[in-house]
Scaffold this motif. Structure first.
Motif, mmCIF file in Angstrom:
data_model
loop_
_atom_site.group_PDB
_atom_site.id
_atom_site.type_symbol
_atom_site.label_atom_id
_atom_site.label_comp_id
_atom_site.label_asym_id
_atom_site.label_seq_id
_atom_site.Cartn_x
_atom_site.Cartn_y
_atom_site.Cartn_z
ATOM 1 N N ARG A 139 14.999 88.790 62.999
ATOM 2 C CA ARG A 139 14.426 88.152 61.813
ATOM 3 C C ARG A 139 14.938 88.805 60.532
ATOM 4 O O ARG A 139 15.305 88.116 59.568
ATOM 5 N N ASN A 140 14.961 90.128 60.506
ATOM 6 C CA ASN A 140 15.418 90.832 59.304
ATOM 7 C C ASN A 140 16.887 90.566 59.000
ATOM 8 O O ASN A 140 17.288 90.504 57.833
ATOM 9 N N LEU A 141 17.697 90.403 60.066
ATOM 10 C CA LEU A 141 19.128 90.223 59.856
ATOM 11 C C LEU A 141 19.517 88.777 59.565
ATOM 12 O O LEU A 141 20.406 88.525 58.753
ATOM 13 N N PHE A 142 18.832 87.811 60.221
ATOM 14 C CA PHE A 142 19.346 86.445 60.205
ATOM 15 C C PHE A 142 18.362 85.364 59.772
ATOM 16 O O PHE A 142 18.791 84.254 59.439
ATOM 17 N N LEU A 143 17.060 85.632 59.755
ATOM 18 C CA LEU A 143 16.079 84.570 59.557
ATOM 19 C C LEU A 143 15.135 84.874 58.410
ATOM 20 O O LEU A 143 15.164 85.961 57.821
ATOM 21 N N SER A 144 14.273 83.883 58.112
ATOM 22 C CA SER A 144 13.211 84.068 57.127
ATOM 23 C C SER A 144 11.965 84.586 57.827
ATOM 24 O O SER A 144 11.950 84.803 59.034
ATOM 25 N N SER A 145 10.887 84.728 57.066
ATOM 26 C CA SER A 145 9.646 85.264 57.626
ATOM 27 C C SER A 145 8.617 84.181 57.918
ATOM 28 O O SER A 145 7.445 84.488 58.144
ATOM 29 N N ASN A 146 8.999 82.903 57.921
ATOM 30 C CA ASN A 146 8.052 81.826 58.217
ATOM 31 C C ASN A 146 7.595 81.913 59.670
ATOM 32 O O ASN A 146 8.417 82.012 60.584
ATOM 33 N N ARG A 147 6.277 81.853 59.863
ATOM 34 C CA ARG A 147 5.739 81.971 61.216
ATOM 35 C C ARG A 147 5.476 80.578 61.787
ATOM 36 O O ARG A 147 4.361 80.095 61.841
ATOM 37 N N THR A 148 6.535 79.925 62.238
ATOM 38 C CA THR A 148 6.432 78.611 62.852
ATOM 39 C C THR A 148 7.059 78.671 64.235
ATOM 40 O O THR A 148 7.832 79.580 64.556
ATOM 41 N N PHE A 149 6.744 77.668 65.103
ATOM 42 C CA PHE A 149 7.309 77.649 66.448
ATOM 43 C C PHE A 149 8.825 77.523 66.417
ATOM 44 O O PHE A 149 9.534 78.122 67.222
ATOM 45 N N ASP A 150 9.338 76.728 65.497
ATOM 46 C CA ASP A 150 10.788 76.553 65.398
ATOM 47 C C ASP A 150 11.475 77.875 65.067
ATOM 48 O O ASP A 150 12.472 78.246 65.706
ATOM 49 N N ARG A 151 10.929 78.579 64.073
ATOM 50 C CA ARG A 151 11.539 79.853 63.696
ATOM 51 C C ARG A 151 11.364 80.881 64.799
ATOM 52 O O ARG A 151 12.274 81.681 65.075
ATOM 53 N N VAL A 179 15.019 98.202 58.736
ATOM 54 C CA VAL A 179 13.681 97.670 58.516
ATOM 55 C C VAL A 179 13.166 98.059 57.128
ATOM 56 O O VAL A 179 13.505 99.118 56.591
ATOM 57 N N TYR A 180 12.352 97.165 56.534
ATOM 58 C CA TYR A 180 11.838 97.381 55.182
ATOM 59 C C TYR A 180 10.525 98.149 55.239
ATOM 60 O O TYR A 180 9.590 97.781 55.951
#
Length: 732
Positions: A139-151, A179-180
């Motif tokens: 998630r930190n490297l490639f994605l956003s932080s949206n908590r959805t099933f797709d993500r 990590v942040y």
């Protein structure tokens, strides 16, 4: 004889079909998942590429002299190899974030199954709390932080791909360096230096527990923002480490309160300014993620002096804010509160508060533009306007006084009468003209500052007066450069806009100077010319002082965030004192500037004299005492002063020839004609006393012998005239 074969029941047939279809679906899903994971693994950059990449944009903010004042955005510190990271740090992170890290392949089946069940049963509206370290890294490297099933599905595929491509040690090394941890710190080394002032290789058990506890909510558990929350979270980490066998009970009982936290001095005061200025980059620059250097208008010495002035003068339990503008609108200092770490709410740019009597600036500007002058006499008397009866803070009325004195001592009844005369809409329009963008009411009480405004708006308005009626636009960014020095933005001067005529700006400056010299703002004196105005709201909820000197305009506000009363708070006390403390430093290297208060009034506003009423004899035809027609510009009779040949004609001193001969007159009157008397000079006219205007302003006392009563004129009556349309001349 063989028994007939039994045919399978329909239920069994459908059950078998469903099972076979399910197995086929699982096999196909696994094949699709394997294909997706393999494709993702091929697309993921190499370990060295991920090691060199940075998340986010670094912004280095510089003061007007080029000195560095703060660095915002990600800070990565030194990259620590897996062997360099303390074992306690690795154990703490695994214990609190992913206790089965070494036994799964990127997804924790136990946590994932529980989360999916909760999602389908509606026990939770979002999928969360299921991420392994590998998933968090993905998630930190490639994605956003949206908590959805797709993500979450894409996150799971990428986590499996990371496990396919890298070893557990490489994944943990990437994670602990990427990590942040809050406050702009990415990675263990950056967090250790930020919070504890030493490298990440020297972390103790307690410090490792504090850092590991930050991942869940960096802002909430930051030790620089909430020490108690950080300590409580660290105790949870230590307990988990003990339960999972990473540390002993004695190590788990370490006193976390004894950990020394680095003081974040750079996070105070100046951050109010950067919070206001840096979001403007989205409008000023093309979209870019490159590291930037932002050169600002902030003066480091003035910012320090402003912070000290607010800290020293703000009453206990209250907040204070200050904005200081140069003559062109450049922000020299900005303080949005007494402590940025305690609360980052910017009271200088965001807080909406009633300005009290400092709002009278616009009332008197409108009155001056309508025809008043500082020396005009007005009457301080009880007044009621549409059921509203303002009272003076002194509780009494002084009767006849000058406009200058009424402003200097902030007499409410006079301001109410002026606002009623020129029109409350006119006052609101004047405020808009000088940069007030907050909603402004037009109820009668608005003349006393009932409409809420921002401190930066009021400071901008007073800066417009300091600029002799020119519009002033506050700005904080001078230029922006890239890391290699290329300039991609540079501030340009705005076009000059005259808000009010020069004589109106001179008149209001006269009034503002009187308020500091002899009126409610005497505490703002600094040993050189100062012009300004105090403001105090009901029950001492707000105190204001806004003024200018030597080209610097400064506004100060004090009060409580909950708008409760502050005992003893008045604009002429703590705010004026803070203004003086700051301005003594701010103007120390500037030359003393006297204010321009000379009123060069327009012709329509000047008192007419004898020449204006009757004209200059040289400018029109008239008949002299001998009955001769005199041309403009000549004292002799009409006709040429010299003959056609140019040899000299009548001298201006010669007697003019008679209009008819003596013989003609004798025959006409039947007698002898006396010789005409010698010519004499025209008689001088004694000046006449100017009669009063037919329409007297309601707020002004009538001429001698008048009753002195006040009328109830509305907007457009009396002196409420547009300067672009001169009034009709008085009837005489």
């Amino acid at each position: 004889m063989r028994a007939p074969a039994t045919r399978p029941s329909p239920v069994w047939k459908w059950t078998k079909r469903i099972v076979l279809a399910g197995v086929a679906l699982v096999v196909l899903s696994l094949l699709f998942l394997a294909f997706a994971v393999g494709f993702a693994a091929q697309s993921i950059p190499s370990f060295s590429q991920l090691q060199a990449s940075q998340a986010g944009q670094t912004i280095l903010v510089r003061a007007r002299d080029g000195s560095e004042i703060v660095e915002l955005g990600p800070s990565f510190g030194e990259w620590l190899d897996f062997e360099e990271i303390p074992a306690t740090m690795k154990d703490a992170m695994i214990a609190v974030e992913d206790k089965r890290f070494y036994s799964h392949y990127g997804i924790d089946p136990v946590r994932t199954t529980g989360a999916v069940v909760e999602g389908f049963t509606g026990a939770r509206s979002r999928v969360g709390g299921t991420s392994t370290i590998s998933q968090q890294l993905a998630r930190n490297l490639f994605l956003s932080s949206n908590r959805t099933f797709d993500r979450k599905a894409r996150e799971a595929v990428l986590a499996l791909a990371l496990e396919w491509k890298f070893t557990k040690e490489e994944i943990l090394e990437l994670y602990l360096n990427k990590v942040y941890f809050g406050g702009g710190a990415y990675g263990v080394d950056s967090a250790a230096r930020k919070f504890f002032s030493h490298p990440g290789t020297e972390l103790s058990v307690a410090e490792a527990a504090i850092i590991a506890g930050l991942v869940k909510a960096p802002s909430r558990y930051s030790p620089t923002a909430d020490v108690e929350a950080a300590v409580n979270r660290a105790r949870v980490v230590l307990r988990l480490m003990r339960e999972q066998g990473y540390i002993t009970a004695r190590q788990a009982s370490v006193n976390v309160n004894m950990v020394s936290i680095k003081q974040q001095a750079g996070q105070n005061s100046v951050r109010y300014f950067t919070d206001w200025a840096l979001p403007q980059l989205d409008l000023l620059l093309p979209e870019t993620n490159a590291p930037l250097e932002v050169w600002t208008t902030l003066d480091v010495g003035m910012q320090r002096a402003a912070t000290a002035a607010i800290d020293a003068n703000t009453p206990d339990g209250a907040q204070g804010a200050l904005v200081s503008l140069d003559r062109d609108g450049a922000i020299l200092a900005l303080v949005g509160g007494t402590d940025y770490v305690e609360t980052n709410f910017n009271r200088a740019t965001d807080a909406m508060r009633q300005p009290g009597s400092s709002w009278k600036l616009f009332v008197y500007l409108a009155a001056l533009e309508a025809g008043y002058t500082p020396d005009d006499m007005v009457v301080d008397t009880p007044v009621t306007i549409d059921g509203w009866s303002p009272r003076n803070s002194s509780g009494r009325n002084v009767g006849e006084t000058s406009l200058r004195t009424a402003f200097a001592y902030s007499i409410n009844t006079v301001a109410a009468q002026l606002g009623n005369e020129v029109g409350f809409g006119t006052v609101a329009s004047m405020a808009r003209r000088f940069g007030i963008s907050s909603p402004v009411s037009t109820f009668p009480s608005m003349v006393l500052g009932s409409s809420e405004v921002r401190l930066i708006e009021m400071t901008r308005a007073f800066a417009g007066v300091s600029a002799k009626g020119q519009a002033v636009e506050p700005y904080g960014i001078l230029k922006v450069t890239t890391a290699d020095g290329e300039t991609i933005y540079e501030h340009e001067e705005t076009r000059e806009t005259q808000l009010v005529p020069d004589y109106v700006a001179a008149g209001i400056t006269d009034l503002l100077q009187a308020a500091v010299q002899t009126g409610t703002g005497r505490a703002a004196q600094i040993g050189r010319p100062v012009a300004g105005k105090t403001g105090t709201t009901s029950s001492n909820k707000d105190g204001w002082f806004v003024g200018f000197s030597s080209g610097i305009t400064t506004g100060v506000w004090m009060g409580r965030d909950d708008a409760r009363a502050v005992p003893g708070l008045q604009g002429g006390r703590a705010p004026a004192q803070a203004f003086a403390a700051y301005m003594r430093f701010a103007v120390k290297d500037r030359p003393v500037e006297e204010f321009d208060t000379d009123l060069n009034l327009p012709e329509w506003q000047l008192e007419p004299d004898e020449e204006a009423l009757f004209g200059d004899p040289d400018d029109y035809y008239f008949i002299d005492e001998q009955g001769n027609l005199i041309e403009p510009g000549r004292r002799g009779p009409a006709g040429p002063g010299f003959d056609q040949e140019g040899e000299g004609g009548l001298s201006p001193l010669d007697d003019p020839p008679p209009a008819v001969s003596d013989d003609f007159l004798e025959r006409a009157i039947g007698g002898e004609v006396e010789a005409p008397p010698p010519p004499r000079a025209a008689p001088s006219r004694a000046p006449r006393t100017r009669e009063p205007l037919d329409i007297a302003p309601p707020v002004r006392p009538r001429g001698s012998g008048g009753s002195g009563q006040q009328g109830g004129g509305q907007a457009g009556e009396g002196r409420a005239r547009s300067p672009s349309q001169p009034p009709n001349p008085p009837q005489r």
